[in-house]
Design a protein around this motif. Structure first.
Motif, short mmCIF file in Angstrom:
data_model
loop_
_atom_site.label_atom_id
_atom_site.label_comp_id
_atom_site.label_asym_id
_atom_site.label_seq_id
_atom_site.Cartn_x
_atom_site.Cartn_y
_atom_site.Cartn_z
N ASP A 163 0.84 -1.19 0.00
CA ASP A 163 0.00 0.00 0.00
C ASP A 163 0.88 1.24 0.00
N THR A 207 0.26 4.36 0.21
CA THR A 207 -0.23 5.60 0.82
C THR A 207 0.84 6.26 1.69
N TYR A 255 -0.35 8.92 -3.64
CA TYR A 255 -1.44 7.95 -3.82
C TYR A 255 -2.57 8.27 -2.85
N LYS A 256 -3.78 8.24 -3.31
CA LYS A 256 -5.00 8.56 -2.55
C LYS A 256 -5.18 10.07 -2.44
#
Ligand SMILES: Cc1cc2nc3c(=O)[nH]c(=O)nc-3n(C[C@H](O)[C@H](O)[C@H](O)COP(=O)(O)OP(=O)(O)OC[C@H]3O[C@@H](n4cnc5c(N)ncnc54)[C@H](O)[C@@H]3O)c2cc1C
Ligand code: SF4
Ligand code: SF4
Ligand code: SF4
Ligand code: FES
Lengths: 262, 306, 557
Positions: free
Chosen positions: B74, B76, B83-84
Motif C-alpha cells: 500500500d 499511501t 497515492y489517494k
C-alpha cells in the motif's frame, strides 16, 4: 484487368497443428498484424492435404492457397511434410500447364516459434495475390472451371495418385530392383502421364453437358484433333464416352455416366 | 479495491472458481441490522443461507503446501507519490482492473476522476521496492507487468503514449527482452532511467512527475494523464499468524523461509512452500513451482509405490 | 443415420481481447441465421465456470448435438470445451473450435470491420464442418511406468531422483563421462556459498545407490519411436545401441556458456569469461588486484537479443568471493541493467555495493573498450568517460542452447525457439510441458536458470511426468485412419508411406486389404491424402469435412 484497389483476395491456408498453426497463434499472442484475407483450415499434418482438395478450393474460387508445415526434419509425423512438398510441387506444375499461375499456391515451413515470420509470410503472400489479381484473371471463368475440374479429376485418378505418391520413395530409395531412379527422367515421365490424364479429363469435361464432334472438341480444348480422336477411341472402349449421333460424316460424342461436376 | 461500488452480495470476479456469490458480512443489511433478506427471495435456487458460519474441519494429511501468495504494497505511506491524495495516481493492480473488460469502465481507458480519455501514462517502477526504507528486495514481476500494461494501453488506443520510469529494466525471462524491445520499437513505449522524486498535480488533475534522469541527475518534470505505481509484492498481513499455526519460520522480509538449494522446504519437515509467499515470482515460475511442490508432497504421500 | 444437426454457437468476448476488436453481438446475430444453428450467444469468458455452465445448460435446453465455441485457440482450450460437452452427455468430438482470437482479433486489431467479416466466415466454416462431425470413441492405452531423463545436470538429476523416490523406474542418460553438468565447472553457488561440487557429489551418491535409477553415461539418444505412454528409445553408448521402452521422457540437456571469441580482446588468460573465472577461483589462481567485469557480452545484442538471467548474479557472487579473499582488490562492474531480481539476489547486490564494488552503467550505444591494459567506458550516471586500468577482465557471456538441442528436438519431434532453447506448450500455463503429450522439459534446456530454479523445475517436471505414469492409462485422440474395405485394392501405397507402420496389408477372405493399427496410428493423414482409391478416411479430418469448410467459405461469394 482487375481493379487492384478494391480487390480483396480470398486466401486459404492449410496449417499443420504442431508447428505452423502454433506459429500462427504465436503471431496473435505477440500481436503481429497481417492482412485479414486469410482463412485457415487446421490439419494435423501438412501431409493430410490432398492436391485434389487444393484444386477443389480453386474451383470454388479461392485466389491463393498457402500450405504450411513444420520445417524439414521437424514434422511431428516424421515425413509428412516431405510428401507435402513433392505433391505440391507437382501440383504447381499442373497449374502452370493448365494456365493458372503457379504462384497462387505456396508451400512453406513455419515453426511454433516463428510468429513474426508467419505474419510476414502471410503479408507478403497476400500482397503477391493482390498483384496477380483474381483467379479469373488467369483464364475466362468457364474455361478456368473446366480446366480445374479436369485437373482435379486427373489428380484423383488412381494411376496418377500412385505415381505422385511413389515419387519420394522411388527417388530416395530406388525402384524394386534397388536401382536409383533418375530424378529428371522421373519428372518427365510423371508430367507426360499427368498431361495425358489431364487431356483425357479435359475432353471428358468438354462433352459433359453437350454433344460435340472431334473438330469441335479440338477447338474448345485446344488439343490437336488426332489426339482427341485417339483419346475418344480409348475412352469409348472403356465405356466412358459414346457416339451420341452422327451429323453428316461427323460423329458427335457425349460423356457417359453423367456430367459430374462437383 | 474501491474502484467502484459493489453490493453486499457479490461474485469475487467473473472467472472465479468456484463461481458462487459471497455475502459481505460487514455490509449486508440483514447480518448487520437484521432487515432485508431480499436476496433470499429473489434466488430461485434457495441458495442463500444466512446461518452459514465458519466451521472447523479436521484433516489428517501427510504433507502441507503453502501457496498463500502476496499482497500489493500500500503506497499511501509514500507521500511523495501522492497515492489517494492525487486524483489520477493509481496502483498497477488497480490499473489492471481499469483496463479489464470486467472492470469498472468495462475496459475503457478513461480516468475514474473525470472520465477523461487517457492519452499519456507514466509507469513508476520500484514503488516500495529496492528501497531500504521499505522493501529492500526486487519484486521481480513489475518491470514486465509494466511493459505489458503499457502495451495494453496502446492496444486500447493507438494514440496513448507511455513512459516507464525505472532504474534497471529487469527482463531476464524467456522472450522478455524481445518483448521490451518491441514495446519500444512498435508501441512507442519510452523508458526513462531514474527514480521519481515526487508526483504533484495541476488544476486539471494531471499528475506532474518530477524525476531525476540518471544522466546528469537533473530534475525534470513531465505532465501526464495518469500515473501508475508498480508497488512491491509484500507478504500478506496474516502470514505471521499462519506461520505460527504451521510452526514454520519467516525470512527477514516476512516471506516464508525456504532452504537454499531445497527451494520448497520450509523450516519444518513435510511443509512445502511455493509461489509468491516464498518470494515474488511471475506466473510461469509459480506454475513450475507448484508442480515441483506437488512432487515433493507426493514423495511423502505416495512414497516408493506408484 | 445421423440425426439432424442442432448446433449451438458460443462467441467469447475474452474480456476485451476479442470483444474490443470484433463486433461480437454482430457475430452472434449472424450465427443465429446460419443453417442448423438453434442457439447462439456471447460470453464474457466462455472458459469461466459461468460460460461452461451456459454451454451445458444450452446442450440440455436446446438438445444440442453440436457445439461451437468461437474464441482463443484449440491448442489451449479445446480439451476444456470438449470435456464440458462430455459432462453434458455430448460426445466430445461433436465439438468444434473456431479461432477468432489468436488468428483474428489479435492480428487485426485496427480493422474491426474486416476482422468481423473474417470471423463471420470462420464461424460459417465451423458450422459447415460441425454439421458433418461424427462421434468418436477415445482410445485408451497403457502407460509404461518408467521414465527417460535426458541430461544428468542438476535439473535432470533432481527430476530422476524425485521420480525414482516415487517408485518409478528411471533411465538417466548423460552425454559426458560423468553426471553433474555445468555444476562440475562451477565453484561456489550463491547465497549459501555451497560448493557446487559438494552439491553434485551428494546427488550423484544418492542416484548411484538408488535401485530405481539406471545411469547411462557417455550415451546419447539416437532414436525415439512409439507414442505417448509407450516410447521405444534407442540409446547409443560406446558404439553399441541400447534399446528400451519408457512411458514418458524428460529433456534436461542444459545449456552452454557463450565463448566471446574476437570480442573485447578475449584471450582466456587475462581476459576471461565468468566460467573461466570460476575455474580460476576453484584453483585459487586469481591474483589480480584491479579487475573489471563487463556484463552482457554477446547478450542483448543483434545476434542474441535475450538476457541470460544468471550472469549478473554470477558476476556479483564471484566479485564478492574475490573481494573477500583479497579485500584490497578493486573491482568494477560495467553493466546495462543489473538483473538481481527477487529477495536474495537484490540483497547480494546491496552487499556488493557495501563491499566497495563499483558499479558503472553503460549503454549499448557506447560499449566499453578494452585497450592496452585499460578499459574505457562512458558512465551513464556521471555522464563522462572513465579509464580503468586492469590486471584481469572478466566477460559475462550468456548461456546459449546446448549444441545437441536441434538434433534432439528432431528426434523427439518437439519445437525449439530461434536460439535453440526448447519451446514449452504454453508460456504461462504449461511451462514444463511440450505440446506433445508425455514429453517434458526442465532446467536450462528451456531457458537459462539458476541452480535453485533448476531444482524447482526438476521437481516440477517430475511431477508432470508422474501424472500419466500414476494413472497407468492415458487416452489418446481417436484421430486415426480408417480403411474402407470395399474400395481398398490392397495396393500397399499407404503401408509404404506410413512412417509408423500403422497401416498394413492383411490377407483377408476378401483378398489383400489395408488395415489400421489403431494404437500406432498417429493420425497425420498422409496416407489418406495419397490412397489411389481414396479408400482411407481420416477420422475427424474427413475430406468431406474439409471440403464443406471451403464450400461454406465461398458459396455465397
Ligand atoms: C499488477 C500486477 C501485474 C502482474 N502481471 C503479471 C503478468 O502479466 N504476468 C505474470 O506472469 N505475472 C504477473 N503478475 C504476477 C502474478 O500475479 C504472480 O506471479 C502470481 O499471482 C503468483 O501466484 P501465487 O499463487 O504465488 O500467489 P497469489 O496469486 O497471490 O495466490 C495466493 C492465493 O492464496 C490465497 N490465500 C492467501 N492466504 C491464504 C490462507 N491463509 N489460506 C488459504 N488461502 C490463502 C489468496 O487469497 C490467493 O487466492 C502480476 C502481479 C501484479 C501485482
Ligand atoms: S521488477 Fe523492476 S520494478 Fe519491480 S522491484 Fe524489480 S526492478 Fe523494481
Ligand atoms: S493405399 Fe488405399 S487402396 Fe492401397 S492398400 Fe492402402 S487403403 Fe488400400
Ligand atoms: S494416418 Fe496413415 S500415415 Fe499417418 S500414422 Fe495413421 S496410418 Fe500412418
Ligand atoms: S506435423 Fe507439421 S508438417 Fe507434419
Amino acid at each position: 484487368m482487375s481493379d487492384q484497389e478494391s480487390f480483396e483476395p480470398h486466401i486459404l491456408g492449410f496449417l499443420c497443428n504442431w508447428c505452423s498453426y502454433a506459429g500462427a497463434d504465436l503471431a496473435g499472442v505477440s500481436r503481429f498484424q497481417y492482412p485479414t484475407n486469410l482463412r485457415v483450415i487446421r490439419v494435423m499434418c501438412s501431409g493430410r492435404v490432398d492436391p485434389a482438395l487444393v484444386l477443389d478450393a480453386l474451383i470454388w474460387g479461392i485466389d491463393g492457397i498457402v500450405i504450411l508445415g513444420c520445417h524439414p526434419g521437424d514434422c511431428h509425423y516424421l515425413t509428412g511434410n516431405y510428401y507435402t512438398e513433392r505433391r505440391m510441387r507437382t501440383l504447381q506444375t499442373v497449374l502452370d500447364m493448365i494456365g493458372v499461375k503457379p504462384e497462387r499456391l505456396i508451400v512453406d515451413w513455419v515453426s511454433a516459434s516463428e510468429g513474426e515470420r508467419f505474419a510476414n509470410l502471410i503479408g507478403d503472400f497476400t500482397e503477391k495475390i493482390v498483384e496477380l489479381g483474381p483467379l479469373t484473371d488467369d483464364l475466362p471463368p468457364e474455361e478456368l472451371r473446366t480446366r480445374l475440374l479436369a485437373a482435379r479429376d486427373a489428380l484423383s485418378q488412381q494411376r496418377m495418385r500412385w505415381l505422385v505418391n511413389r515419387e519420394k520413395e522411388l527417388l530416395e530409395k530406388g525402384d524394386v530392383f534397388g536401382e536409383q531412379v533418375d530424378e529428371a527422367e522421373f519428372h518427365e515421365v510423371k508430367f507426360e502421364a499427368l498431361a495425358r490424364e489431364y487431356e483425357k479429363n479435359r475432353i471428358l469435361h468438354s462433352i459433359s453437358d453437350q454433344v460435340l464432334s472431334v473438330q469441335e472438341i479440338a477447338k474448345t480444348t485446344a488439343i490437336p484433333p488426332r489426339e482427341v480422336l485417339k483419346n475418344l477411341i480409348a475412352m469409348e472402349q472403356k465405356g466412358l464416352v459414346t457416339v451420341s449421333r452422327i451429323d453428316g460424316v461427323n460423329p458427335k460424342y457425349r460423356r457417359l455416366g453423367g456430367g459430374e461436376s462437383l | 479495491m474501491e474502484l467502484r461500488r459493489r453490493g453486499a452480495i457479490y461474485l469475487y470476479f467473473l472467472q472465479a472458481i468456484p463461481m458462487v456469490m459471497t455475502i459481505d458480512r460487514a455490509h449486508c443489511l440483514y447480518l448487520t441490522r437484521g432487515v432485508c433478506r431480499i436476496c433470499e427471495k429473489v434466488c430461485t435456487r434457495e441458495a442463500i443461507d444466512f446461518e452459514q458460519t465458519d466451521i472447523e474441519i479436521d484433516l489428517n494429511v501427510g504433507a502441507i503446501i503453502v501457496t498463500v501468495g502476496f499482497d500489493p504494497f500500500d503506497p499511501t505511506s509514500l507521500s511523495e507519490f501522492g497515492y489517494k491524495r492525487l486524483r489520477n495516481v493509481m496502483t498497477a493492480l488497480e490499473y489492471e482492473r481499469l483496463i479489464c473488460a470486467t472492470g469498472p469502465t468495462g475496459g475503457q481507458l478513461i480516468r475514474l476522476s473525470d472520465r477523461k480519455p487517457v492519452k499519456k501514462i507514466a509507469f513508476i517502477q520500484c514503488v516500495g521496492s529496492r528501497d531500504v526504507k521499505n522493501n529492500p528486495y526486487c519484486s521481480t514481476v513489475c518491470c514486465m507487468h509494466a511493459a505489458k500494461e503499457a502495451l495494453l494501453a496502446r492496444e486500447h488506443d493507438p494514440n496513448v503514449q507511455s513512459y516507464v520510469f525505472s532504474m534497471d529494466v529487469r527482463a531476464h525471462g524467456k522472450g522478455f527482452q524481445q518483448y521490451i524491445a518491441r514495446g519500444e520499437e512498435e508501441y512507442g513505449i519510452r523508458y526513462v532511467r531514474g527514480r521519481v522524486a515526487k508526483i504533484s498535480e495541476n488544476l486539471e488533475g494531471n499528475p506532474i512527475i518530477g524525476y531525476e534522469e540518471t544522466f546528469g541527475s537533473i530534475v525534470e518534470k513531465m505532465e501526464v494523464d495518469l500515473a501508475v505505481l508498480a508497488t512491491s509484492f509484500v507478504p500478506r498481513p496474516d502470514t505471521k499468524d499462519l506461520a505460527a499455526v504451521l510452526g514454520v519460520e519467516l525470512d527477514q522480509y516476512g516471506f516464508f523461509k525456504t532452504a537454499h538449494l531445497a527451494p520448497f522446504n520450509s523450516t519444518r519437515k513435510g511443509i512445502f512452500v511455493c509461489g509468491c509467499c516464498r518470494e515474488p515470482v511471475d506466473i510461469p515460475e509459480s506454475v513450475a513451482q507448484a508442480s515441483g511442490a506437488a512432487a515433493k508432497a507426493a514423495e511423502i504421500v505416495t512414497g516408493d509405490q506408484p | 443415420m445421423m440425426e439432424e444437426a442442432k448446433i449451438g454457437v458460443f462467441v467469447c468476448r475474452c474480456g476485451t481481447n476479442i470483444g474490443g476488436y470484433l463486433d461480437v453481438p454482430a457475430l452472434v446475430n449472424y450465427s443465429k441465421g446460419l443453417p442448423n444453428v438453434v442457439c447462439a450467444q456471447e460470453n464474457l469468458y466462455t472458459c469461466s465456470e459461468a460460460g461452461l455452465n451456459e454451454i451445458k445448460e444450452a446442450i440440455i435446453d436446446h438438445q444440442l448435438n453440436r457445439v461451437i465455441v468461437a474464441s482463443c485457440t484449440p491448442r489451449t482450450h479445446e480439451p476444456l470445451f470438449r470435456n464440458t460437452c462430455k459432462e453434458a452427455g455430448l460426445n466430445p468430438y461433436l465439438f468444434e473450435f473456431v479461432n477468432i482470437r489468436d488468428q483474428c482479433s489479435w492480428v487485426h486489431m485496427h480493422e474491426t470491420e474486416k476482422a468481423t467479416e473474417k470471423a463471420k466466415d470462420l464461424i460459417r466454416m465451423g458450422v459447415a464442418r460441425a454439421k458433418l462431425l461424427e462421434p468418436q470413441e477415445e482410445i485408451e492405452v497403457d502407460v509404461v511406468p518408467s521414465a527417460l531423463v535426458i541430461g544428468g545436470g542438476i535439473a535432470g538429476m533432481t527430476c530422476a531422483l524425485s521420480l525414482a523416490d516415487r517408485g518409478f523406474e528411471v533411465t538417466l542418460v548423460e552425454r559426458e563421462e560423468k553426471l553433474g553438468g555445468m555444476l562440475r565447472k562451477l565453484y561456489k553457488l550463491y547465497s549459501a556459498q555451497t560448493d557446487a561440487s559438494q552439491l553434485i557429489e551428494a546427488k550423484i551418491g544418492e542416484i548411484e545407490k538408488h535401485r530405481n535409477i539406471e545411469v547411462l553415461t557417455s550415451a546419447t539418444v539416437t532414436e525415439v519411436k512409439g507414442f505417448y505412454g509407450n516410447y521405444d528409445v534407442t540409446i547409443r553408448q560406446e558404439r553399441k545401441n541400447v534399446p528400451f521402452r519408457v512411458g514418458v521422457i524428460v529433456v534436461a540437456i542444459g545449456a552452454e556458456e557463450f565463448k566471446p571469441v574476437g570480442m573485447y580482446g578475449y584471450d582466456g588468460i587475462q581476459i576471461v569469461t565468468q566460467l573461466e573465472l570460476e575455474e580460476m577461483l576453484k584453483e585459487d589462481r586469481v591474483k589480480a588486484h584491479s579487475i573489471v567485469m563487463i556484463q552482457c557480452v554477446g547478450a542483448r545484442d543483434e545476434k542474441r537479443s535475450y538476457c541470460a538471467k544468471v550472469c549478473c548474479t554470477t558476476a556479483l557472487n564471484n566479485a564478492m568471493i574475490i573481494s573477500e579473499r583479497n579485500p584490497k582488490a578493486q573491482i568494477f562492474m560495467l553493466y546495462r541493467d543489473l538483473q538481481t531480481y527477487g529477495t536474495i539476489y537484490e540483497d547480494l547486490y546491496k552487499k556488493a555495493r557495501e563491499k566497495g564494488i563499483i558499479f558503472v552503467k553503460y549503454s549499448p550505444q557506447n560499449p566499453p573498450i578494452v585497450d592496452k591494459g585499460m578499459v574505457k567506458v562512458f558512465d551513464e550516471f556521471l555522464g563522462e568517460e572513465l579509464r580503468l586500468p586492469y590486471e584481469l577482465v572478466v566477460l559475462s557471456t550468456p548461456m546459449v542452447a546446448h549444441p545437441d538441442s536441434g538434433e534432439l528436438a528432431k528426434i523427439l519431434k518437439v519445437p525449439i525457439d530461434e536460439y535453440g532453447f526448447f519451446l514449452e506448450a504454453h508460456v504461462k500455463l504449461r511451462p514444463l510441458d511440450f505440446a506433445t503429450d508425455g514429453v517434458y522439459v526442465c532446467g536450462s534446456a528451456h531457458w537459462p536458470v539458476t541452480v535453485d530454479e533448476s531444482i524447482v523445475q526438476g521437481y516440477g517436471a517430475a511431477s508432470r511426468a508422474s501424472i500419466p505414469m500414476s494413472r497407468r492409462r492415458v487416452v489418446s485422440e481417436p484421430i486415426v485412419s480408417f480403411v474402407d474395405e470395399e474400395s481398398c485394392i490392397g495396393c500397399g501405397l499407404c503401408e509404404m508411406i506410413c512412417p509408423f507402420k500403422a497401416i498394413q496389408i492383411e490377407e483377408t477372405p476378401k483378398g489383400k486389404i489395408a488395415q489400421t493399427i489403431v494404437a500406432s496410428c498417429k493420425g497425420c493423414g498422409t496416407c489418406g491424402a495419397a490412397c489411389p482409391q481414396k479408400a482411407i478416411t481420416m477420422r475427424h479430418f474427413k475430406d468431406e469435412q474439409m471440403l464443406a469448410e471451403i464450400v461454406a467459405l465461398m458459396e455465397r461469394k
